[in-house]
Design a protein around this motif. Structure first.
Motif: not given
Length: 577
Positions: A128-156
């Motif tokens: 999580l600290p790695q993601i937070v730090e990376g996200a702030r860097g991207f936000f500073a560039q005006g970019r959003s962060l796309f992620l899959f909060p389920e972690g992996t592909r799930k049965d629909p």
């Protein structure tokens, strides 16, 4: 039919992904924006393939809810399909993904250039600290962060379950979270070979603004995604769009694919058998006393051509030998398999037996029609002739020999550009350019004495349609008809048009190349020859001297006045005696 359509889609999916991954590598030159655009093209193309082959349509809803400002894009994960759609859904977004994906050749480098936060899922909350730090860097560039909060592909068909890390990111980053619901698993399930027709819907849900507790946020996000999952499943139930590729087109495409695989098998089999074929060729040459040695390095050109590459090539004949110090390539194409091309890189040398004379060529190219062995083209670039003492006497820029068949007649065309002609042009030792275009009026199968004698007896001639000599201030052009005498010496006549004759002779006098009296004699001879030539019908132009030349017994004469002897010996072999 569904199996065949899935088979065709998979056969196209991997090459398409490879092609886009390869294209993305140019991002090293064109920058990150180019890579992101390539990712967008990959997703568009993949969805188009699904529609064309399987019958999967797609729709993106609610995208207007996102204002484009930096945010967290929380997307459900049911299929590979949404990973290809990331830039379609949220253009210029960075991505959180498992680091194993960055190890895939080409693809991994592509996503790294696009901008990602690669994580080791085995570390759990430790990333999580790695993601937070990376996200702030991207936000500073005006970019959003796309992620899959389920972690992996799930049965629909299973309920939505989110990992708690998304709540920590929500609390730490304090930006809106835009949920995206989807139903991709209904058409392309996890690790499923079959791709089923249907309608894919990507739906942006109302954003969750900062300010909620971690628990409240997690419950709201889970509730929104689960309600949308059930609603989308119900909406598309029974919808089976028709693929744009008809059944006939499917069978035709698969048939072409199978034929292509068979062809690929034949190509690679032929490539592996080149050495065996050449071994047979070596044996056939050995019967004529010819030895061929080489090192076969590799074969390239698939799918539309085949080029075999060789090094250390050497051909030994009782009368001569040929060696190549570079790479020799022999190849043909799918469209003209009967036409073979030979080319060399590096110096190739032809040496006459029991002689120091040789011909060097920086590059040799040859084309042979194996269906009609009378047709071939040979071109030498940068050949150099050496005399018996090993000193360079003649160097040509281009030498091309073409032998063709036209109905019942045969002809050979020769073009020659010379850059250092001094050794063969007597007192003209500073020529800037010598070029020649000529043809044989009768076929000349070889340069043996017997063949040359027969050619001469049958009235064979060597027609020079254009000869150009420039040695400022002299500029001379000529046409000529040459043949061989009984001793196989060249003889014939030419019409010459020249400017700057007198100034050129004066230059030779100043350089002590010609005596003053000899120069005056030449000037007088040119003048008399011009008068004589006009009587013979040779047309003259303003400022141009027009004369007749003759060659006999190796002596070049101007009208009736001998000029000088040419260094021409009996033509019994390509390199002389």
């Amino acid at each position: 039919m569904l199996f065949l359509r899935s088979l065709l889609f998979n056969a196209l999916f991997y090459p398409w992904t490879f092609l886009m991954s390869f294209r993305a590598q140019f991002g090293v030159i064109f920058g990150q924006a180019y890579v992101i655009r390539t990712a967008y093209t990959w997703g568009k193309g993949l969805h188009a393939l699904l529609s064309w082959v399987v019958g999967v349509t797609y729709e993106i809803r609610g995208k207007e809810m996102w204002d484009g400002k930096p945010a967290l894009i929380a997307c459900k994960h049911e299929s590979v399909l949404e990973t290809s759609a990331i830039q379609l859904l949220a253009y210029n977004s960075a991505i959180v993904l498992k680091k194993e994906l960055t190890w895939i050749p080409l693809f991994g480098h592509s996503v790294l250039m696009a901008g990602v936060i690669p994580i080791n899922r085995a570390k759990g909350k430790g990333v999580l600290p790695q993601i937070v730090e990376g996200a702030r860097g991207f936000f500073a560039q005006g970019r959003s962060l796309f992620l899959f909060p389920e972690g992996t592909r799930k049965d629909p068909h299973k309920p939505t379950t989110l990992r708690p890390g998304i709540a920590t990111l929500y609390e730490e980053l304090k930006v809106p979270v835009y949920p995206i619901a989807l139903n991709t698993g209904l058409v392309w399930g996890r690790r499923k070979f079959l791709k089923r027709p249907g309608k894919v819907i990507y739906e942006f849900l109302p954003p969750i603004q900062p300010g909620l507790s971690k628990q409240e946020f997690l419950e709201r996000l889970t509730s929104q995604l689960e309600e949308a999952r059930l609603r989308l499943h119900e909406e598309v139930k029974g919808q089976t769009p028709r693929p744009r590729l008809s059944n006939f087109g499917l069978f035709a495409f698969l048939g072409a694919l199978v034929l292509g695989l068979i062809y690929a098998g034949f190509w690679h089999t032929a490539a592996r058998n080149i050495d065996a074929q050449l071994a047979l060729f070596q044996k056939s040459l050995a019967k004529d006393g010819i030895t061929l040695t080489y090192t076969h390095t590799d074969t390239t050109g698939f799918p539309f051509s085949m080029h075999a590459h060789f090094e250390n090539v050497r051909i030994d004949h009782p009368n001569a030998s040929v060696t190549s110090q570079g790479v020799v390539t022999i190849g043909t194409t799918l469209f003209e398999p009967h036409v073979w091309h030979l080319s060399t890189q590096g110096v190739s040398r032809l040496t006459q037996a029991n002689s120091k004379r040789s011909l060097d060529a920086a590059r040799v190219t040859s084309t042979l029609d194996v269906a009609n062995l009378a047709d071939f083209t040979l071109a030498l670039e940068g050949p150099a002739y050496f005399d018996a003492a090993g000193q360079k006497t003649f160097e040509a820029k281009d030498l091309a020999l073409t032998h063709t068949r036209d109905g019942s007649s045969q002809m050979q065309n020769l073009t020659l550009d010379v850059t250092s002609p001094s050794g063969h042009l007597g007192f003209v030792d500073e020529a800037e350019k010598v070029s020649l275009t000529a043809m044989l009026t009768k076929p000349l199968p070889s340069l043996s004495r017997e063949a040359l004698t027969k050619w001469q007896e049958e009235g064979g001639t060597f027609e020079i349609s254009q000869f150009h000599l420039k040695a400022a201030p002299l500029d001379m052009t000529a046409t000529a008809t040459l043949t061989l005498d009984a001793r196989l010496q060249l003889e014939g006549a030419a019409s010459v048009y020249a400017t700057g004759v007198n100034p050129f002779l004066d230059t030779l006098v100043a350089k002590d190349k010609v005596s003053f009296l000899a120069a005056q004699g030449y000037k007088l001879a040119f003048h008399l020859a011009t008068v004589f030539s006009q009587k013979k019908g040779v047309e003259t132009k303003d400022g141009v001297t027009a004369v007749s030349l003759s060659l006999q017994d190796g002596t070049l004469s101007l009208g009736q006045t001998p000029l000088f002897s040419l260094p021409i010996t009996a033509v019994s072999s390509p390199l002389g005696d």
